[in-house]
Design a protein around this motif. Structure first.
Motif, short mmCIF file in Angstrom:
data_model
loop_
_atom_site.label_atom_id
_atom_site.label_comp_id
_atom_site.label_asym_id
_atom_site.label_seq_id
_atom_site.Cartn_x
_atom_site.Cartn_y
_atom_site.Cartn_z
N LEU A 165 0.87 -1.18 0.00
CA LEU A 165 0.00 0.00 0.00
C LEU A 165 0.90 1.22 0.00
O LEU A 165 1.99 1.19 0.57
N ASN A 166 0.43 2.32 -0.62
CA ASN A 166 1.29 3.50 -0.60
C ASN A 166 1.21 4.18 0.76
O ASN A 166 0.41 3.80 1.61
N SER A 167 2.05 5.19 0.95
CA SER A 167 2.17 5.74 2.30
C SER A 167 0.88 6.38 2.79
O SER A 167 0.55 6.30 3.97
N THR A 168 0.12 6.99 1.88
CA THR A 168 -1.16 7.59 2.31
C THR A 168 -2.13 6.49 2.74
O THR A 168 -2.82 6.61 3.76
N GLU A 169 -2.18 5.40 1.97
CA GLU A 169 -3.07 4.29 2.33
C GLU A 169 -2.66 3.66 3.66
O GLU A 169 -3.51 3.28 4.46
N LEU A 170 -1.34 3.60 3.89
CA LEU A 170 -0.88 3.04 5.16
C LEU A 170 -1.27 3.94 6.33
O LEU A 170 -1.64 3.47 7.39
N TYR A 171 -1.21 5.24 6.09
CA TYR A 171 -1.61 6.18 7.14
C TYR A 171 -3.09 5.99 7.48
O TYR A 171 -3.49 5.95 8.65
N GLN A 172 -3.90 5.84 6.42
CA GLN A 172 -5.34 5.64 6.65
C GLN A 172 -5.60 4.31 7.35
O GLN A 172 -6.44 4.21 8.25
N LEU A 173 -4.85 3.28 6.95
CA LEU A 173 -5.00 1.97 7.59
C LEU A 173 -4.62 2.05 9.07
O LEU A 173 -5.27 1.45 9.93
#
Ligand SMILES: [Fe+2]
Ligand SMILES: [Fe+2]
Length: 309
Positions: A158-166
């Motif tokens: 997952l990209n960094s934004t998706e990881l932040y959301q996760l």
């Protein structure tokens, strides 16, 4: 203040938002397109840390304005003084910062991290832990779901934004249970079908709780809303299926199901890890996203020799 060119100038000492936490004052100086410039003031002896487990993979830069702090990465310790800087991009290990005296530094990051400091989020985190405990889980349930979800998210690139959301969505996944009446949440027996319908509202309630708090990330609310959806459309609240369910929600769904199966509930005993693993595998491609299951199974053996708690 806007000048003739439409530029905005911040007056001295002015920030977009300021938060104080233990031994630290944090001010957001600028924020654009995910990049933030944050001013930190650490009191003497206070510490601060950044690490790869949070899922940051963008660029990060630290510039010391005043004071002195030591940075510890694994066993290496380095002293930073005013004028020194640190490029912390692509962190592979946790970095611990300890202020030797009152220290001020600028932290420039391509991730939207400032919200992490906010009182709203701190309050939400505490609430999430309280509702899970009320629901019969152990205190570290939220943290465990977060850690396992992040490990899978990183493996699935997952990209960094998706990881932040996760990161946020996995910790807060059950926050909607705060709106489920206690006599339903704590009922020491099987729920009636009416009570079960109320219980099944908690993902929708969770989305509402975040919206009511003006939570700035819609995608996080979607993870919370979708964490009981199932790959074949048999989940709730909307009966979404396959790609309609966000990958982050699909990750939380597997991790949370496993954790629920291996936790003693008032109405049934916990399954063993082997039994729960077999259940998850049985649901591969039907209840659960197949790729998520594959990664989950792969990491189970990595985590404390098969034990995840
Ligand atoms: Fe849930
Ligand atoms: Fe949960």
């Amino acid at each position: 203040m806007l000048d003739n060119f439409g530029l905005r100038f911040l007056a001295a000492g002015q920030a977009l938002e300021v938060v104080s936490t233990d031994g630290m004052d944090v001010a957001l100086l600028s924020s654009y397109d995910g990049t933030e410039i944050i001013h930190h003031r650490l009191r003497a002896e206070s510490s601060w840390a950044i690490g790869p487990s949070e899922g940051w993979t963008g660029s990060e830069f630290i510039f010391l304005l005043a004071g002195e702090m030591s940075v510890k990465v694994k066993d290496n310790i380095r002293i930073l003084k005013a004028g020194d800087s640190l490029n912390a991009s692509l962190l592979t290990h946790d970095c611990f910062f300890q202020a030797n005296e009152e220290t001020e530094f600028l932290y420039v990051t391509s991730q939207p991290v400032f919200y992490h400091y906010s009182n709203v989020l701190q309050g939400m985190r505490e609430l999430a832990i309280q509702v899970e405990e009320k629901d019969g889980y152990t205190a570290d349930h939220c943290k465990r779901i977060l850690q396992l979800s992040m490990t899978i998210g990183e493996r699935m690139k997952l990209n960094s934004t998706e990881l932040y959301q996760l990161n946020l969505g996995s910790f807060l996944h059950d926050i909607g249970k705060v709106k489920v009446p206690e006599n339903v949440l704590n009922k020491p027996g099987k729920l009636t079908s009416e009570e079960w319908e109320v219980m099944k509202m908690h993902p929708t309630y969770g989305k509402e709780v975040l919206e009511e708090a003006n939570f700035p990330f819609l995608e996080v609310a979607a993870i919370v809303e979708q964490h009981h959806e199932r790959f074949n459309g048999t989940g709730y609240p909307k009966g979404l299926q396959g790609e309609e369910i966000s990958v982050a929600a699909a990750i939380v769904s597997v991790v949370d199901s496993f954790d629920a199966m291996t936790t003693d509930r008032v109405y049934r005993k916990a399954l063993t890890h082997e039994e729960a693993t077999a259940e998850i595998l049985k649901g591969r491609g039907t209840l659960y996203h197949p790729e998520v299951v594959d990664h989950f199974i792969a990491i189970l053996s990595d985590v404390k020799g098969g034990e995840i708690r």
